[in-house]
Design a protein around this motif. Sequence first.
Motif, PDB file in Angstrom:
ATOM      1  N   GLY A  12     -76.915 -28.145  13.905  1.00  0.00           N
ATOM      2  CA  GLY A  12     -75.915 -28.958  13.336  1.00  0.00           C
ATOM      3  C   GLY A  12     -75.115 -28.681  11.962  1.00  0.00           C
ATOM      4  N   PHE A  13     -76.892 -27.941  10.878  1.00  0.00           N
ATOM      5  CA  PHE A  13     -76.351 -28.083   9.431  1.00  0.00           C
ATOM      6  C   PHE A  13     -75.885 -26.900   9.757  1.00  0.00           C
ATOM      7  CE2 PHE A  13     -77.664 -26.177   5.795  1.00  0.00           C
ATOM      8  CZ  PHE A  13     -77.598 -27.207   4.808  1.00  0.00           C
ATOM      9  N   GLY A  14     -75.689 -25.388   9.999  1.00  0.00           N
ATOM     10  CA  GLY A  14     -74.695 -24.726   9.684  1.00  0.00           C
ATOM     11  C   GLY A  14     -73.480 -24.964  10.210  1.00  0.00           C
ATOM     12  N   ILE A  15     -73.592 -25.322  11.625  1.00  0.00           N
ATOM     13  CA  ILE A  15     -72.293 -26.064  11.649  1.00  0.00           C
ATOM     14  C   ILE A  15     -71.132 -26.769  11.278  1.00  0.00           C
ATOM     15  CG2 ILE A  15     -70.584 -26.603  13.434  1.00  0.00           C
ATOM     16  CD1 ILE A  15     -73.057 -25.810  15.554  1.00  0.00           C
ATOM     17  N   GLY A  16     -71.721 -27.434  10.578  1.00  0.00           N
ATOM     18  CA  GLY A  16     -70.962 -28.658   9.787  1.00  0.00           C
ATOM     19  C   GLY A  16     -70.765 -27.731   8.046  1.00  0.00           C
ATOM     20  N   LEU A  17     -71.438 -26.800   7.932  1.00  0.00           N
ATOM     21  CA  LEU A  17     -71.051 -26.102   6.523  1.00  0.00           C
ATOM     22  C   LEU A  17     -70.268 -25.221   6.758  1.00  0.00           C
ATOM     23  CD1 LEU A  17     -72.154 -25.080   3.751  1.00  0.00           C
ATOM     24  CD2 LEU A  17     -73.856 -23.747   5.058  1.00  0.00           C
ATOM     25  N   THR A  18     -70.366 -24.358   8.136  1.00  0.00           N
ATOM     26  CA  THR A  18     -68.675 -23.580   8.494  1.00  0.00           C
ATOM     27  C   THR A  18     -67.470 -24.333   8.434  1.00  0.00           C
ATOM     28  OG1 THR A  18     -70.446 -22.106   9.717  1.00  0.00           O
ATOM     29  CG2 THR A  18     -68.391 -21.731   9.927  1.00  0.00           C
ATOM     30  N   GLU A  19     -67.831 -26.062   9.380  1.00  0.00           N
ATOM     31  CA  GLU A  19     -66.366 -26.304   8.893  1.00  0.00           C
ATOM     32  C   GLU A  19     -66.211 -26.906   7.346  1.00  0.00           C
ATOM     33  OE1 GLU A  19     -64.217 -29.961  10.833  1.00  0.00           O
ATOM     34  OE2 GLU A  19     -66.616 -30.138  11.334  1.00  0.00           O
ATOM     35  N   PHE A  20     -66.630 -27.547   6.311  1.00  0.00           N
ATOM     36  CA  PHE A  20     -66.499 -28.052   5.316  1.00  0.00           C
ATOM     37  C   PHE A  20     -65.925 -27.516   4.460  1.00  0.00           C
ATOM     38  CE2 PHE A  20     -67.737 -31.528   8.137  1.00  0.00           C
ATOM     39  CZ  PHE A  20     -66.544 -32.631   8.336  1.00  0.00           C
ATOM     40  N   VAL A  21     -67.873 -26.301   4.389  1.00  0.00           N
ATOM     41  CA  VAL A  21     -67.901 -25.867   3.371  1.00  0.00           C
ATOM     42  C   VAL A  21     -66.245 -24.427   2.009  1.00  0.00           C
ATOM     43  CG1 VAL A  21     -68.365 -23.151   3.996  1.00  0.00           C
ATOM     44  CG2 VAL A  21     -69.169 -24.331   1.838  1.00  0.00           C
ATOM     45  N   ILE A  22     -65.196 -24.172   3.629  1.00  0.00           N
ATOM     46  CA  ILE A  22     -64.207 -23.731   3.321  1.00  0.00           C
ATOM     47  C   ILE A  22     -63.233 -24.003   1.881  1.00  0.00           C
ATOM     48  CG2 ILE A  22     -62.434 -24.298   5.172  1.00  0.00           C
ATOM     49  CD1 ILE A  22     -62.576 -21.002   3.754  1.00  0.00           C
ATOM     50  N   THR A  23     -63.188 -26.156   1.841  1.00  0.00           N
ATOM     51  CA  THR A  23     -62.291 -26.474   1.432  1.00  0.00           C
ATOM     52  C   THR A  23     -62.473 -26.128  -0.302  1.00  0.00           C
ATOM     53  OG1 THR A  23     -64.001 -28.424   1.490  1.00  0.00           O
ATOM     54  CG2 THR A  23     -61.609 -28.583   3.044  1.00  0.00           C
ATOM     55  N   GLY A  24     -63.757 -25.659  -0.524  1.00  0.00           N
ATOM     56  CA  GLY A  24     -64.349 -26.140  -1.487  1.00  0.00           C
ATOM     57  C   GLY A  24     -63.885 -24.212  -2.057  1.00  0.00           C
ATOM     58  N   LEU A  25     -63.808 -23.283  -1.096  1.00  0.00           N
ATOM     59  CA  LEU A  25     -63.409 -22.518  -1.358  1.00  0.00           C
ATOM     60  C   LEU A  25     -62.655 -21.474  -1.820  1.00  0.00           C
ATOM     61  CD1 LEU A  25     -67.238 -20.620   0.101  1.00  0.00           C
ATOM     62  CD2 LEU A  25     -66.647 -21.328  -2.511  1.00  0.00           C
ATOM     63  N   LEU A  26     -61.271 -22.572  -0.688  1.00  0.00           N
ATOM     64  CA  LEU A  26     -60.064 -22.298  -0.604  1.00  0.00           C
ATOM     65  C   LEU A  26     -59.418 -21.559  -2.067  1.00  0.00           C
ATOM     66  CD1 LEU A  26     -58.289 -24.429   0.962  1.00  0.00           C
ATOM     67  CD2 LEU A  26     -58.704 -22.768   2.017  1.00  0.00           C
ATOM     68  N   PRO A  27     -59.550 -21.763  -3.183  1.00  0.00           N
ATOM     69  CA  PRO A  27     -59.043 -20.734  -4.129  1.00  0.00           C
ATOM     70  C   PRO A  27     -60.082 -19.320  -4.481  1.00  0.00           C
ATOM     71  CG  PRO A  27     -59.164 -23.171  -4.902  1.00  0.00           C
ATOM     72  CD  PRO A  27     -60.180 -22.767  -3.628  1.00  0.00           C
ATOM     73  N   VAL A  35     -52.834 -14.594  -0.950  1.00  0.00           N
ATOM     74  CA  VAL A  35     -51.628 -15.513  -0.057  1.00  0.00           C
ATOM     75  C   VAL A  35     -51.464 -16.628  -0.817  1.00  0.00           C
ATOM     76  CG1 VAL A  35     -52.658 -14.621   2.300  1.00  0.00           C
ATOM     77  CG2 VAL A  35     -54.203 -16.333   1.749  1.00  0.00           C
ATOM     78  N   THR A  36     -50.754 -18.132  -0.561  1.00  0.00           N
ATOM     79  CA  THR A  36     -51.301 -18.881  -0.823  1.00  0.00           C
ATOM     80  C   THR A  36     -51.450 -19.891  -0.577  1.00  0.00           C
ATOM     81  OG1 THR A  36     -49.489 -19.581   0.951  1.00  0.00           O
ATOM     82  CG2 THR A  36     -47.889 -19.074  -0.672  1.00  0.00           C
ATOM     83  N   GLU A  37     -51.442 -21.105  -1.244  1.00  0.00           N
ATOM     84  CA  GLU A  37     -52.124 -22.168  -0.830  1.00  0.00           C
ATOM     85  C   GLU A  37     -52.203 -22.539   0.354  1.00  0.00           C
ATOM     86  OE1 GLU A  37     -50.133 -22.215  -3.319  1.00  0.00           O
ATOM     87  OE2 GLU A  37     -50.658 -22.889  -5.618  1.00  0.00           O
ATOM     88  N   THR A  38     -51.183 -22.824   1.097  1.00  0.00           N
ATOM     89  CA  THR A  38     -51.122 -23.499   2.166  1.00  0.00           C
ATOM     90  C   THR A  38     -50.998 -22.791   3.300  1.00  0.00           C
ATOM     91  OG1 THR A  38     -48.723 -24.500   1.537  1.00  0.00           O
ATOM     92  CG2 THR A  38     -49.326 -24.205   3.882  1.00  0.00           C
ATOM     93  N   THR A  39     -51.148 -21.144   2.784  1.00  0.00           N
ATOM     94  CA  THR A  39     -51.284 -20.287   4.361  1.00  0.00           C
ATOM     95  C   THR A  39     -53.438 -20.198   3.874  1.00  0.00           C
ATOM     96  OG1 THR A  39     -49.825 -18.826   3.883  1.00  0.00           O
ATOM     97  CG2 THR A  39     -51.226 -17.549   4.310  1.00  0.00           C
ATOM     98  N   ALA A  40     -53.780 -20.533   3.092  1.00  0.00           N
ATOM     99  CA  ALA A  40     -55.276 -20.787   2.868  1.00  0.00           C
ATOM    100  C   ALA A  40     -56.101 -21.373   3.417  1.00  0.00           C
ATOM    101  CB  ALA A  40     -55.487 -20.424   1.508  1.00  0.00           C
ATOM    102  N   GLY A  41     -55.073 -22.860   3.597  1.00  0.00           N
ATOM    103  CA  GLY A  41     -55.069 -24.261   4.394  1.00  0.00           C
ATOM    104  C   GLY A  41     -54.968 -24.076   5.251  1.00  0.00           C
ATOM    105  N   TRP A  42     -54.558 -22.744   6.635  1.00  0.00           N
ATOM    106  CA  TRP A  42     -54.527 -22.957   7.570  1.00  0.00           C
ATOM    107  C   TRP A  42     -55.689 -22.619   8.449  1.00  0.00           C
ATOM    108  CZ3 TRP A  42     -51.319 -23.725  11.799  1.00  0.00           C
ATOM    109  CH2 TRP A  42     -50.310 -24.551  11.559  1.00  0.00           C
ATOM    110  N   LEU A  43     -57.230 -22.021   7.176  1.00  0.00           N
ATOM    111  CA  LEU A  43     -58.399 -21.714   7.679  1.00  0.00           C
ATOM    112  C   LEU A  43     -58.630 -22.604   8.212  1.00  0.00           C
ATOM    113  CD1 LEU A  43     -58.796 -18.698   4.845  1.00  0.00           C
ATOM    114  CD2 LEU A  43     -58.568 -18.020   7.280  1.00  0.00           C
ATOM    115  N   VAL A  44     -58.297 -23.762   7.268  1.00  0.00           N
ATOM    116  CA  VAL A  44     -59.097 -25.419   7.592  1.00  0.00           C
ATOM    117  C   VAL A  44     -58.368 -25.605   9.301  1.00  0.00           C
ATOM    118  CG1 VAL A  44     -59.479 -27.867   7.255  1.00  0.00           C
ATOM    119  CG2 VAL A  44     -59.292 -25.366   5.648  1.00  0.00           C
TER     120      VAL A  44
END
Length: 412
Positions: A12-27, A35-44
């Motif tokens: 559960g820890f790993g799965i939660g990390l996969t889902e949310f860690v991308i928000t801090g690494l989008l830039p 790619v643009t910020e919006t395109t990167a946001g599609w990874l979320v």
Amino acid sequence: MPAGLIALALGGFGIGLTEFVITGLLPEVAADYGVTETTAGWLVTGYALAVIVGALGLTAATTRLPRKPVLVGLLVLFVIGNALSALAPVYGVMMLGRVVAALCHGAFFGIGSVVASNMVAREKRASAVALMFTGLTASNVLGVPFGTFLGQALGWRATFWAIAAIGVVALVGVLVLVPAVRVTEAPSLARELGAFRSGQVWISLGITVLGYGGMFGAFTYIAYTLTSVSGFASSAVPWLLVVFGVGLFVGNAVGGKAAARSIDGTLLVVLVALTVVLALFAVVATSPVLTVIALVLMGAFGFATVPALQTRVMQYADHAPTLASGANIAAFNLGNALGAWIGGLTIAAGLGYTSPIWAGAGITVAAVALTTVAAAAARRGRPSGSVAATTGSTAAENTATASTATGSTAAV
């Protein structure tokens, strides 16, 4: 508690990390792929949509299969997906890795909850499930900030390699420590589907989409807000996510206690408060001090909704809650996708990096309106074919409901 619960919690820890860690690494990801910020946001957004497919499709497809092998297979998907993300030479492969990893999300928590509850005596089932979900909470409070720090220090790919390694350890733990679960009664998919005859179940899912989507719409692009509007250095983002994590931890705990007294009352109060916090955050985002306060409050009120949202669905689907509970996990992620998509549209329209927060506030207003309608219908005693329309229950009744949803050997 059995050691196998630690393996499930680690998953559960790993799965939660996969889902949310991308928000801090989008830039960093956007810059790497050009790619643009919006395109990167599609990874979320893509991850969230894939969770919906997995939560409903894989849970239904594996209804009659032995649970331990299914958990092992789900963790294999998880490891493969994160390894793909770490290796991805182009954006499209990165998206594929996100989708593969996401497919295991909903089914793992749904099936894992059943397995966890069957590893202990009946009176300890709620505690066993809570321990499993501790991994998900810890991923938000500790994993995401430190995953962001690792990605900034060693490159964002290092974070996904670390997550894949966590998945391997969880996989070995499940193989070695989790016992095979015997199914004592033939599962019934038809009975589970019958829960969706309730209008209140559908309304509850809608509240989840809008209530969680509003907070996540603001959170998806938070790294851009913090650095470009509030003036923080990118190196400060992981520590600011710790602050956010503290808020959500407190909010989740307090929200659970409040929901034990009144589910709809809690949702109305918390959603109104979240709307106000988001609006104020958008106004004061240029102030570093006020931004920190707003982050704490956004995390607290955003996650204070979670216990009430999950319990409300189970309350109106209490005779067949497993698939409905899985559908609510899907609804959370549909909210993630909706919020991230709308937030990306506002940025693409040139409205600035506070615009996703304003969009989140607007989505939350819609959640308040739908909750008001749902609560009024429940008070009139017209739950559209479900169980009792009461919106409040004792803490013991809520625990029993949750135990029914996750602990019945016939449910999955």
